[in-house]
Design an enzyme around this catalytic site. Structure first.
Site, PDB file in Angstrom:
ATOM      1  N   ARG A   1      -0.999  -2.561  -9.340  1.00  0.00           N
ATOM      2  CA  ARG A   1      -0.067  -2.365  -8.227  1.00  0.00           C
ATOM      3  C   ARG A   1      -0.611  -1.224  -7.372  1.00  0.00           C
ATOM      4  NH1 ARG A   1       4.194   1.036  -6.794  1.00  0.00           N
ATOM      5  NH2 ARG A   1       6.127   0.115  -6.047  1.00  0.00           N
TER       6      ARG A   1
ATOM      7  N   ASP B   1      -0.074   1.304  -4.873  1.00  0.00           N
ATOM      8  CA  ASP B   1       1.118   1.944  -4.321  1.00  0.00           C
ATOM      9  C   ASP B   1       0.892   2.303  -2.852  1.00  0.00           C
ATOM     10  OD1 ASP B   1       3.746   3.238  -4.783  1.00  0.00           O
ATOM     11  OD2 ASP B   1       2.640   5.055  -4.273  1.00  0.00           O
TER      12      ASP B   1
ATOM     13  N   ASP C   1       8.100  12.623  -8.434  1.00  0.00           N
ATOM     14  CA  ASP C   1       8.467  11.375  -7.771  1.00  0.00           C
ATOM     15  C   ASP C   1       8.345  10.196  -8.745  1.00  0.00           C
ATOM     16  OD1 ASP C   1       9.252   9.543  -5.847  1.00  0.00           O
ATOM     17  OD2 ASP C   1       7.283   9.452  -4.866  1.00  0.00           O
TER      18      ASP C   1
ATOM     19  N   GLU D   1       1.741  -2.939  -2.629  1.00  0.00           N
ATOM     20  CA  GLU D   1       3.159  -2.579  -2.503  1.00  0.00           C
ATOM     21  C   GLU D   1       3.436  -2.187  -1.048  1.00  0.00           C
ATOM     22  OE1 GLU D   1       6.601   0.348  -2.542  1.00  0.00           O
ATOM     23  OE2 GLU D   1       4.528   1.023  -2.516  1.00  0.00           O
TER      24      GLU D   1
ATOM     25  N   HIS E   1      12.757  -0.024  -8.827  1.00  0.00           N
ATOM     26  CA  HIS E   1      13.056   1.411  -8.959  1.00  0.00           C
ATOM     27  C   HIS E   1      13.366   2.056  -7.611  1.00  0.00           C
ATOM     28  CE1 HIS E   1       8.940   1.368  -7.622  1.00  0.00           C
ATOM     29  NE2 HIS E   1       9.045   2.639  -7.321  1.00  0.00           N
ATOM     30  N   ASP E   2      12.987   1.379  -6.521  1.00  0.00           N
ATOM     31  CA  ASP E   2      13.196   1.955  -5.193  1.00  0.00           C
ATOM     32  C   ASP E   2      14.529   1.509  -4.601  1.00  0.00           C
ATOM     33  OD1 ASP E   2      11.033   3.659  -4.862  1.00  0.00           O
ATOM     34  OD2 ASP E   2       9.692   2.028  -4.271  1.00  0.00           O
TER      35      ASP E   2
ATOM     36  N   GLN F   1       3.269  15.692  -2.384  1.00  0.00           N
ATOM     37  CA  GLN F   1       2.322  14.566  -2.437  1.00  0.00           C
ATOM     38  C   GLN F   1       1.397  14.665  -1.232  1.00  0.00           C
ATOM     39  OE1 GLN F   1       5.706  11.869  -2.720  1.00  0.00           O
ATOM     40  NE2 GLN F   1       4.858  10.925  -4.553  1.00  0.00           N
TER      41      GLN F   1
ATOM     42  N   ARG G   1      17.723   7.653  -5.854  1.00  0.00           N
ATOM     43  CA  ARG G   1      17.169   6.451  -6.480  1.00  0.00           C
ATOM     44  C   ARG G   1      17.282   6.533  -8.004  1.00  0.00           C
ATOM     45  NH1 ARG G   1      11.301   6.216  -3.903  1.00  0.00           N
ATOM     46  NH2 ARG G   1      11.528   8.427  -4.378  1.00  0.00           N
TER      47      ARG G   1
ATOM     48  N   HIS H   1      -2.007   9.181  -2.101  1.00  0.00           N
ATOM     49  CA  HIS H   1      -1.871  10.632  -2.207  1.00  0.00           C
ATOM     50  C   HIS H   1      -2.064  11.096  -3.639  1.00  0.00           C
ATOM     51  CE1 HIS H   1       2.161   8.611  -2.086  1.00  0.00           C
ATOM     52  NE2 HIS H   1       2.166   9.075  -3.312  1.00  0.00           N
TER      53      HIS H   1
HETATM   54  C1  GLC Z   1       6.070   3.762  -3.441  1.00  0.00           C
HETATM   55  C2  GLC Z   1       6.889   3.884  -4.704  1.00  0.00           C
HETATM   56  C3  GLC Z   1       7.942   4.926  -4.501  1.00  0.00           C
HETATM   57  C4  GLC Z   1       7.291   6.243  -4.187  1.00  0.00           C
HETATM   58  C5  GLC Z   1       6.326   6.110  -3.012  1.00  0.00           C
HETATM   59  C6  GLC Z   1       5.439   7.306  -2.900  1.00  0.00           C
HETATM   60  O1  GLC Z   1       6.808   3.308  -2.377  1.00  0.00           O
HETATM   61  O2  GLC Z   1       7.435   2.642  -5.044  1.00  0.00           O
HETATM   62  O3  GLC Z   1       8.767   5.044  -5.629  1.00  0.00           O
HETATM   63  O4  GLC Z   1       8.265   7.198  -3.903  1.00  0.00           O
HETATM   64  O5  GLC Z   1       5.471   4.995  -3.148  1.00  0.00           O
HETATM   65  O6  GLC Z   1       4.441   7.283  -3.878  1.00  0.00           O
END
Ligand code: GLC
Length: 642
Positions: free
Chosen positions: A277, A279, A136, A321, A390-391, A247, A515, A179
Site C-alpha cells: 500500500r 501511502d 499518526d 492510496e 482507519h481514516d 511528518q 479518527r 514523508h
Molecule cells: C494516509 C493515511 C492516513 C495518514 C496520512 C498521512 O492518508 O491513510 O491515516 O494520516 O496518509 O500519512
C-alpha cells in the site's frame, strides 16, 4: 524498445551478479528502456543522475538475489494464475496489530479467527518504528527497517508471513512514501545542519516560497496541523509538512531519495508482501502554483516503481492510496501505454462515500451518477472496496454527480455532515466532524461502521427495533461493497459491530485526532459473544461470514469489468448485475427504511428476462412477473439473485 546500451548494462550485471534466471533477464530487458526514459525525464539534469541510475539497476539485481526461493515460487504461481488479485476468492481485513492482538506473534495466534470469518488477506496498519505521541498511527516512520518494538521483531513478521503463506493468505503493508517522521535519521542529520540530508526534504530560508505555495495547497489537517510548513529553529529553516508537523515531506526532486525509498520497497517485497500500500502517492511531487497533488511527475515516479517491481519482485502488487476526485483516481491505474503499469489497485473511495450518501438520503441517484466515471477503470486493475477504514469519510465525489441528482452540492454535503457528524440530534448516526476547515467549511466524517449505522444510539436507547434497523444497515453496507468488484477489505471490529471508542480523548498523543474513535482495541471477551446465537456480535459476525462465503462461491464476482448497473425506476433501490458469459447474478439493495417495490422490468435485457430467481441470502425463490408486478424489498433489505 530494444536499446543496445541498456542491454549491455543488463548483461554486465547478469555476469557480475552471477544471475542465471531467464525470467528476470527477460523482464529486465523488457522494462529497462521505460525505466531509463522516466529516470531521465525526472532526474536527467541532476549532477548525480548517471551514478544513481546505475545504483538503481544494481538494486534490482540485489533485490532479485535477496528474494527467497519460496517467494520466487509464489511469484511464478501468481503469474500462472493470470491476474491473481482479480479473483473472487479474496476477502480482506485491515487492522492495527497492537489494538487487535497486541503483537505480531499474538496476531499469528489469531489466524484461525480470520479463517473462520473467511478473511484471507490482511492489511497490517504501519508496523515500523514510529515515535509515541507523534506517530499518526504509524504513518510517521522513524525507521523503515525496524519493527515498532512493542509489536515484536522482523523475525516475528517473517514467521507471521510464513504461517499466512502456508494457509494461502495474503499480506499487505504500507510504504509511507511521501514523508518521514522528524525523528528519522535523515531528518535528524538535516536538523544537525548536514546539507546532503537537508536536500532530502523541502527546506526554505524564509517564508517567500512557503507563502506562495500555501496559496494553492489545500490543508489536510487544518485543525491540528494548519498550513503546510513549519519553522525549525535549530536550522532556521521552513520545512514542508503537508500532513502533521512531525511528518516531513520527502523531496523526490532528489534522485537519492527515490533510490533509497525504492530500496525500502524491495526490502518490503522480500519480506513476502503481496500487496504494497503506497501511502499518499498523490502528494509525492510538489510544484509551486499547483495544489501539489496528482501532478504528472507523481505518476511518472509511481510508474517507475511499478516497472522496477515488475522486474525484481514481480509477485508484489501495488495499491495507490490516492483518495482523490473520481476522475483523478483513474490516472493511478496508469494512462496511455502505462495503462495497468502504475498502481494495480486504488481504493474505491468514491463508491465508499456514495454508499454513505445513499444510506443517509435513501436516494441512490448520486451513486448511479458516479458509475460512468468509475467504469473507466481498466481491465487488469482493481479496487479495494470498503465501507470503513482507519481514516475519515471524505465527501470528495464530484459536484456534478450531486447536481445530476437534483441537489445543491453545498447543501447536500451539509446535510451529510449534519447527519453523520454528530450535528443533527435526531439522526440515528453517532459520528463526528473531522478536519473542519473554518475557511472553506469543508469537513470529513469520523465514526465506526456500527455507530454511523445507528447501533450506538440504538443500544443506548435499548429499543429493539432501533437495534434491528442498525444491524440491517451494517449488513447492507457490507453486502453492497462485498460484490461490487475488487477486494473487499473489512475494517477490524466492524465484523463484530464495534461502536465508537472514546478513550482516545484520554491520550494526549491521540486526543487531537478523532479518527481514533473508530480504531477500537479489540476486547476478546466481547468477540466471544459471537458464539452465542442472537447477540449483536453473533448477528453481525455470522452475516459477514456468510457474505464472504457467498462471495467466494460466485465466480461472476471476480473483477473482470463485468458489472452492469440496473435501471431500477425507484430512487431508493439500486441494483448491479455481475456476469460471466451468459451467467448473471443480480445484486439488489434497498437503501431506505421503508418497503420499496422493484418492477420486474428492471431485470429485462435485450427483450428477455429470467423466469425464476433464487436469493442466495434469504434462500427464497421468486417467479419473475410482468412489468406491472414487482419484487418487494423490505427496509434495508438486499437480494443476491441468480
Ligand atoms: C494516509 C493515511 C492516513 C495518514 C496520512 C498521512 O492518508 O491513510 O491515516 O494520516 O496518509 O500519512
Amino acid at each position: 524498445m530494444y536499446n543496445s546500451t541498456y542491454q549491455q548494462k543488463i548483461n554486465s550485471r547478469l555476469g557480475s551478479y552471477k544471475i542465471k534466471d531467464a525470467g528476470f533477464a527477460q523482464r529486465f530487458g523488457a522494462n529497462i528502456s521505460d525505466i531509463a526514459e522516466i529516470f531521465q525525464y525526472i532526474y536527467g539534469k541532476h549532477p548525480q543522475a548517471q551514478v544513481l541510475f546505475d545504483t538503481l539497476l544494481d538494486q534490482m539485481c540485489t533485490a532479485h538475489l535477496d528474494r527467497k526461493a519460496e517467494l520466487k515460487k509464489r511469484d511464478a504461481e501468481k503469474e500462472k494464475s493470470g491476474t491473481w488479485f482479480l479473483s473472487n476468492q479474496l476477502a480482506g481485513m485491515s487492522l492495527y496489530v497492537d489494538r487487535f492482538a497486541g503483537t505480531l506473534s499474538g496476531l499469528r495466534q489469531k489466524l484461525d479467527y480470520f479463517e473462520d470469518l473467511g478473511v484471507n488477506y490482511l492489511h497490517l496498519m504501519p508496523i515500523f518504528k514510529s515515535p509515541e505521541g507523534e506517530s499518526d498511527g504509524g504513518y510517521a516512520v522513524e525507521d523503515f527497517r525496524a519493527i515498532e518494538e512493542k509489536l515484536g521483531t522482523i523475525h516475528d513478521l517473517s514467521d507471521l508471513q510464513a504461517s499466512m503463506q502456508e494457509k494461502g493468505m495474503y499480506l499487505m503493508i504500507d510504504i509511507v512514501l511521501n514523508h518521514t517522521s522528524h525523528h528519522h535519521e535523515w531528518a535528524k542529520k538535516a536538523q544537525a545542519g548536514d546539507k546532503e540530508f537537508q536536500d532530502y526534504f523541502y527546506m526554505f530560508e524564509d517564508r517567500r516560497i512557503p507563502d506562495e505555495m500555501e496559496k494553492d495547497m489545500p490543508e489536510i489537517f487544518p485543525e491540528s496541523s494548519p498550513g503546510s510548513f513549519i519553522y525549525d529553529e535549530r536550522i532556521d529553516k521552513w520545512v514542508m509538512t503537508v500532513f502533521h508537523q512531525y511528518q516531513w515531506d520527502l523531496n523526490y526532486t532528489n534522485p537519492k531519495v527515490f533510490v533509497e525509498m525504492l530500496a525500502n520497497i524491495f526490502y518490503y517485497a522480500n519480506l513476502g508482501v503481496d500487496v504494497l500500500r503506497i501511502d499518499a502517492p498523490a502528494f509525492i511531487w510538489k510544484q509551486i502554483g499547483t495544489t501539489c497533488q496528482n501532478l504528472p511527475e507523481a505518476h511518472k515516479l509511481l510508474q517507475m516503481i511499478k516497472l522496477c517491481v515488475e522486474v525484481a519482485t514481480p509477485g508484489m502488487a501495488l495499491l495507490g492510496e490516492a483518495i482523490v476526485a473520481p476522475a483523478q483516481i483513474m490516472e493511478y491505474f496508469g494512462t496511455g501505454r502505462f495503462a495497468t503499469h502504475e498502481c494495480d489497485f486504488a481504493y474505491n473511495a468514491t463508491h465508499m462515500a456514495v454508499q454513505w450518501d445513499a444510506l443517509a438520503t435513501a436516494d441512490t441517484r448520486v451513486m448511479l451518477a458516479a458509475q460512468s466515471e468509475l467504469a473507466k477503470k481498466p481491465l487488469g486493475a482493481s479496487w479495494i472496496t470498503y465501507t470503513r477504514c482507519h481514516d475519515d469519510i471524505g465527501l470528495g465525489y464530484d459536484d456534478h454527480m450531486i447536481e445530476q441528482s437534483g441537489y445543491t452540492p453545498y447543501l447536500h454535503r451539509m446535510y451529510m455532515k449534519n447527519h453523520y457528524g454528530g450535528v443533527q440530534e435526531d439522526s440515528p448516526a453517532s459520528g463526528a466532524l473531522f478536519a473542519v476547515n473554518p475557511k472553506t467549511q469543508d469537513a470529513r466524517i469520523s465514526g465506526s461502521l456500527a455507530s454511523l449505522c445507528g447501533l450506538e444510539k440504538a443500544l443506548a436507547s435499548k429499543k429493539k427495533s432501533a437495534i434491528e434497523t442498525a444491524i440491517q444497515k451494517i449488513i447492507l453496507m457490507q453486502a453492497h461493497c462485498m460484490f461490487l468488484g475488487g477486494i473487499p477489505v473489512l475494517f477490524y471490529g466492524d465484523e463484530m459491530g464495534y461502536t465508537n471508542d472514546y478513550s482516545y480523548l484520554q491520550d494526549p498523543g491521540k486526543a487531537y485526532d478523532n479518527r481514533w474513535m473508530h480504531r477500537p482495541v479489540i476486547d476478546w471477551k466481547k468477540n466471544k459473544k459471537a458464539d452465542k446465537v442472537g447477540t449483536v456480535e453473533n448477528r453481525v459476525f455470522s452475516a459477514t461470514q456468510r457474505l464472504i462465503r457467498i462471495r467466494k462461491s460466485l465466480d461472476v464476482v471476480a473483477d473482470l469489468k463485468n458489472i452492469d448497473w440496473m435501471a431500477c425506476h425507484n430512487r431508493s433501490v439500486v441494483g448491479y448485475e455481475r456476469f460471466i458469459g451468459e451467467k448473471r447474478v443480480y445484486f439488489i439493495f434497498n437503501f431506505s427504511g421503508q418497503e420499496q417495490d422493484l418492477t420486474w422490468y428492471a431485470f429485462e435485457r435485450n427483450g428477455k428476462r429470467p423466469s425464476q430467481l433464487k436469493d442466495a441470502w434469504s434462500g427464497k425463490s421468486f417467479a419473475v412477473g410482468s412489468d406491472e408486478e414487482h419484487l418487494s424489498c423490505g427496509p434495508y433489505e438486499f437480494f443476491i439473485l441468480s
